[in-house]
Every structure is written in structure tokens, then in C-alpha cells.
Design a protein around this motif. Structure first.
Motif, mmCIF file in Angstrom:
data_model
loop_
_atom_site.group_PDB
_atom_site.id
_atom_site.type_symbol
_atom_site.label_atom_id
_atom_site.label_comp_id
_atom_site.label_asym_id
_atom_site.label_seq_id
_atom_site.Cartn_x
_atom_site.Cartn_y
_atom_site.Cartn_z
ATOM 1 N N ASN A 23 -42.631 -14.794 27.168
ATOM 2 C CA ASN A 23 -43.391 -15.519 26.427
ATOM 3 C C ASN A 23 -43.106 -16.871 25.799
ATOM 4 O O ASN A 23 -44.596 -17.681 25.654
ATOM 5 N N SER A 24 -42.018 -17.639 25.962
ATOM 6 C CA SER A 24 -41.876 -18.445 25.360
ATOM 7 C C SER A 24 -42.731 -19.793 26.168
ATOM 8 O O SER A 24 -42.764 -20.873 25.897
ATOM 9 N N LEU A 25 -42.380 -19.260 27.337
ATOM 10 C CA LEU A 25 -43.234 -20.177 28.669
ATOM 11 C C LEU A 25 -44.391 -19.939 28.626
ATOM 12 O O LEU A 25 -45.207 -20.691 28.811
ATOM 13 N N ASN A 26 -45.152 -19.187 28.518
ATOM 14 C CA ASN A 26 -46.890 -18.624 28.380
ATOM 15 C C ASN A 26 -47.814 -18.976 27.288
ATOM 16 O O ASN A 26 -46.843 -18.002 25.464
ATOM 17 N N LYS A 27 -48.317 -19.267 27.120
ATOM 18 C CA LYS A 27 -48.927 -18.494 25.955
ATOM 19 C C LYS A 27 -50.226 -17.938 25.701
ATOM 20 O O LYS A 27 -50.597 -17.963 24.484
ATOM 21 N N SER A 99 -56.127 -13.377 36.256
ATOM 22 C CA SER A 99 -56.108 -15.188 36.698
ATOM 23 C C SER A 99 -57.160 -16.258 35.707
ATOM 24 O O SER A 99 -55.962 -16.776 36.392
ATOM 25 N N LEU A 100 -57.944 -15.342 35.250
ATOM 26 C CA LEU A 100 -58.347 -16.302 34.212
ATOM 27 C C LEU A 100 -57.185 -17.528 33.316
ATOM 28 O O LEU A 100 -57.101 -18.686 33.734
ATOM 29 N N LEU A 101 -56.413 -16.576 32.756
ATOM 30 C CA LEU A 101 -55.545 -17.272 31.925
ATOM 31 C C LEU A 101 -54.690 -17.970 32.667
ATOM 32 O O LEU A 101 -53.722 -19.127 32.578
ATOM 33 N N LYS A 102 -54.179 -17.664 33.993
ATOM 34 C CA LYS A 102 -53.297 -18.033 34.890
ATOM 35 C C LYS A 102 -54.012 -19.490 35.557
ATOM 36 O O LYS A 102 -53.106 -20.153 35.607
ATOM 37 N N ASP A 103 -54.833 -19.197 36.042
ATOM 38 C CA ASP A 103 -55.859 -20.907 36.330
ATOM 39 C C ASP A 103 -56.056 -21.215 34.449
ATOM 40 O O ASP A 103 -56.199 -22.320 35.070
ATOM 41 N N GLY A 104 -55.232 -20.639 33.537
ATOM 42 C CA GLY A 104 -54.997 -22.189 32.251
ATOM 43 C C GLY A 104 -56.922 -21.908 31.711
ATOM 44 O O GLY A 104 -56.901 -22.798 30.656
#
Length: 411
Positions: A23-27, A99-104
Motif C-alpha cells: 500500500n505504501s508503494l501503490n496509490k 488494469s486501468l489503475l496499473k496503467d496509471g
């Protein structure tokens, strides 16, 4: 016992450290599904939910605040009525959102006052729409959108705020299509863009879908003419000798009233000879069960259906075929075109014409002993039309109902 508890606590700590690090690495948090509770209650609204780091709000410790985002329903509840269908659709929706979230992609603007570009917003809408589309429909959406995005790029609007794209922009694009192709192509593109703009409206990226107010143009529909009884007999006799595979393909259209694209989808696992039924993905339903009439069933007995994922129809019969669905359909359309040319038939007679021919034949036979309502009610069970209105329109289009001789009234 002490060792077990100690090991259990260590496992929890390890898991917590891992999750904290993730969670600290992901938004964002991993998107999850609410499916009506343990009982999979279909009367409740199913949805996908997740949290995302707010760009400006922070906790007392100075960390960005994770905010749970509005649930994403995306018509899952309205379009899918069974547990199996709804689970499949909502899992696909969840995967697409992840997938959208991973793509930024972010539910917030990159800066507090910034807005989404036209390109980013429309690609976002397409990705969400993907969960409700079959492969061929998705490819069509993607192709039409790419032409629209190219048009926006040339106009300098691709990287502009999505709200810079207005009714005039879309109308000008549709008019440019009309001059290059046809009213039908223009109308189909309008429908695709309207569906995508509806998603943007539902997700509050635009205020309203103005494309709904752009009227479709009238088009002249092409008619697939029915065959005469003698015509069917002649074609069947020719194919018995020259192309038995094409003949069996046509019999699925003739006797099971499938569309050619639906025949191309059939696999060994879809055929249940013991119960005389088949399962098929149709134009209007994700999965449908149909009766195989005995006139067709007897032709399937000798087929090798032992490999479940074999297609029923390939260029050489039952087997594997690494080809897109649309290409499989085109193969059989071109294959039949050569045959009908030899037999003297023009463009108005197609594989689809066999469906019209045998539905007309069946309806007229029902009408010999039944009222129009009884005949249509029995026909609906066979053809798979979802409503009486849809069936009645279809029967009118193919001229299945003809009046009796009215000469006496003309005297």
C-alpha cells in the motif's frame, strides 16, 4: 500449542508488513467485488469498489489519505440476471478497472484543477465498456474510436479537455464519414460514440451525453431474399456432393435458426447429443440453450466430439482453428459465395437467407391450424426471439405472413 500460536502471529505480522509495503508503494487498493453477500443476492446492486490516495488530503502523520471511491455499477445489474452471467461480467469489470489503475489512471486529476484529455477519457470509457462486449463488438468499438481520436488529433483536440469536444465536433466528424462511406456506417459510429459518452456521463467526466441528441439518418436496409423450396433442394443436392461441411453449416442456420456467426462459435462442448440440446452465445444473450431437432441431430451422430475445445466448423471439419471469430465467419461466407455464383444466385441470397426461408416455412405451417398469436408464441420458443414485438417485426421484414386470395373483394 504455543508454537502454533507463535507461528500464527508471525504469519500475521509478515502479512501485515507485506500489505503495508504494497500500500505504501501503490496509490490505490486492489479493486474488490460486492456480490450481494454470501447468498449472491441478485436483488441487490452488485458493484466494484476500491480506495485511491487523495492528491491533497493528508493524515495527521503526513501520509496521503486513502479515500474510498464511488462504487462502479456499470449496468451489471441491469444487463445480467443470473448468478453465473453476473459473476463473469463483474469479474471482468473488476479486472479492467485494476488494469486501468496499473496503467496509471487516477480518479482524481493530476492537479486539483486539471481535467481529463479527450484521448484519456475515451480510452477509459472503452476499457470499461470492454467487460460487456464480445470480441467482435469490442474490435468494432476500438476501430471506430481510433478513427474518431485521429480526427480529434488533426483538429488539435486529442490532448484538450474532454469537455472541449462538443456536439458540433462530433457532428462534423460524422458528416465526414458520411461523405466517404455510407449512412449506415455513420449511424453505427454514432451509436458507438454515444455508448462511450454515456459512460463518461455516468462517471461524471462530462455533464451530459449530447450525442443522444444527434439523430440517426434513415437507411435503406438490404434484404436477404428467401429461397424457394426447389432452390433449397437444388442447393442441398449440390452441396451433398461438392461440400458436405458447408451443407452441415447451412443446416444449423436452416434447422436451428442460428446466425452464421453463432454457428462459427459452436464447439464440441456446446453439443449435448444425449439431451438433444446445444449451448450458444447469441446476439442478445451471453448464453442460450436451444433444442436440436431430430432432422439435424441424426447428422451429428458420427462427428468426433471428444475434444471439448474443438470447433464444430473449420475449413476441414471438426478441429482446432487459430483464427479470429470474424475471420472464421468470413471464410464460410466467401466459401458459400463461390457456390451460389455457380448455381446462379446473386448478392441478395446469402447463408442468412436460409434462416429467413425456414422460419417462413415453419410459421406458415403453424398458421394452417393455429391463430397468429398461437403460431408466433410457438415460433418464439424455436427462433429465440426475446419478445413478441421483435418476432413480429422480423416476420414483417421477411414477408412471412401473406394474405389469402382477395380477388372476390375486387369484383
Amino acid at each position: 500449542m504455543h508454537f502454533t500460536v507463535h507461528f500464527f502471529m508471525e504469519s500475521i505480522l509478515t502479512k501485515l508488513r507485506t500489505e503495508y509495503k504494497a500500500n505504501s508503494l501503490n496509490k490505490y487498493t486492489k479493486p474488490k467485488i460486492y456480490h450481494g453477500g454470501k447468498s449472491f443476492d441478485l436483488t441487490k446492486r452488485w458493484y466494484v469498489y476500491y480506495s485511491f490516495e487523495h492528491p491533497t488530503k493528508v493524515t495527521e502523520n503526513g501520509h496521503r489519505l486513502m479515500i474510498q471511491q464511488p462504487p462502479i455499477y456499470y449496468n451489471i445489474n441491469r444487463n445480467y440476471k443470473t448468478k453465473t452471467e453476473r459473476l463473469k461480467a463483474i469479474k471482468q469489470l473488476r479486472n479492467n478497472i485494476e488494469s486501468l489503475l496499473k496503467d496509471g489512471w487516477t480518479p482524481y486529476a493530476l492537479e486539483s484543477e486539471a481535467r481529463y484529455t479527450a484521448k484519456a477519457a475515451l480510452n477509459f470509457a472503452l476499457k470499461l465498456k470492454k467487460s460487456t462486449l464480445k470480441k467482435t463488438s469490442y474490435d468494432d468499438y476500438s476501430n471506430r474510436l481510433s478513427h474518431f481520436l485521429e480526427y480529434l488529433r488533426k483538429k488539435g483536440l486529442s490532448s484538450a479537455d474532454i469537455n472541449s469536444v462538443n456536439k458540433k465536433t462530433v457532428n462534423d466528424f460524422l458528416n465526414s464519414l458520411l461523405t466517404k462511406s455510407s449512412a449506415r456506417n455513420r449511424n453505427n459510429t454514432r451509436s458507438v460514440l454515444s455508448a462511450l459518452f454515456t459512460i463518461l456521463e455516468d462517471n461524471e467526466l462530462i455533464d451530459n451525453n449530447f450525442i443522444k441528441n444527434i439523430k440517426p439518418l434513415k437507411t435503406t436496409s438490404t434484404r436477404n431474399k428467401t429461397y424457394t423450396g426447389k432452390g433449397v433442394d437444388d442447393i442441398y443436392k449440390y452441396l451433398e456432393k461438392e461440400d458436405p461441411i458447408m451443407l452441415l453449416f447451412i443446416k444449423f442456420v436452416s434447422y436451428n435458426f442460428l446466425r452464421p456467426i453463432e454457428v462459427c462459435r459452436l464447439k464440441s462442448k456446446d453439443i449435448n447429443l444425449k439431451e438433444s440440446i446445444l449451448h450458444i452465445d447469441t446476439k442478445t444473450s451471453a448464453a442460450k440453450t436451444k433444442r436440436i431437432p431430430s432432422i439435424l441431430l441424426k447428422e451429428l451422430i458420427d462427428l468426433d466430439l471428444s475434444s471439448e475445445d474443438d470447433f464444430l466448423f473449420t475449413p476441414t471439419g471438426v478441429g482446432r482453428w487459430e483464427a479470429e471469430e470474424r475471420n472464421r465467419r468470413d471464410h464460410f461466407s466467401k466459401r458459400y459465395k463461390k457456390i451460389k455464383t455457380i448455381l446462379g444466385y446473386g448478392p441478395d441470397h446469402t447463408i442468412y437467407s436460409f434462416r429467413h426461408t425456414f422460419i417462413t416455412k415453419l410459421y406458415r405451417d403453424f398458421r394452417k391450424t393455429q391463430s397468429p398469436f398461437e403460431a408466433k408464441s410457438n415460433l418464439m420458443l424455436i427462433t429465440g426471439h426475446s419478445t413478441m414485438t421483435a418476432l413480429e417485426k422480423y416476420l414483417r421484414d421477411i414477408d412471412a405472413e401473406l394474405p389469402s386470395d382477395y380477388s372476390d373483394r375486387l369484383k
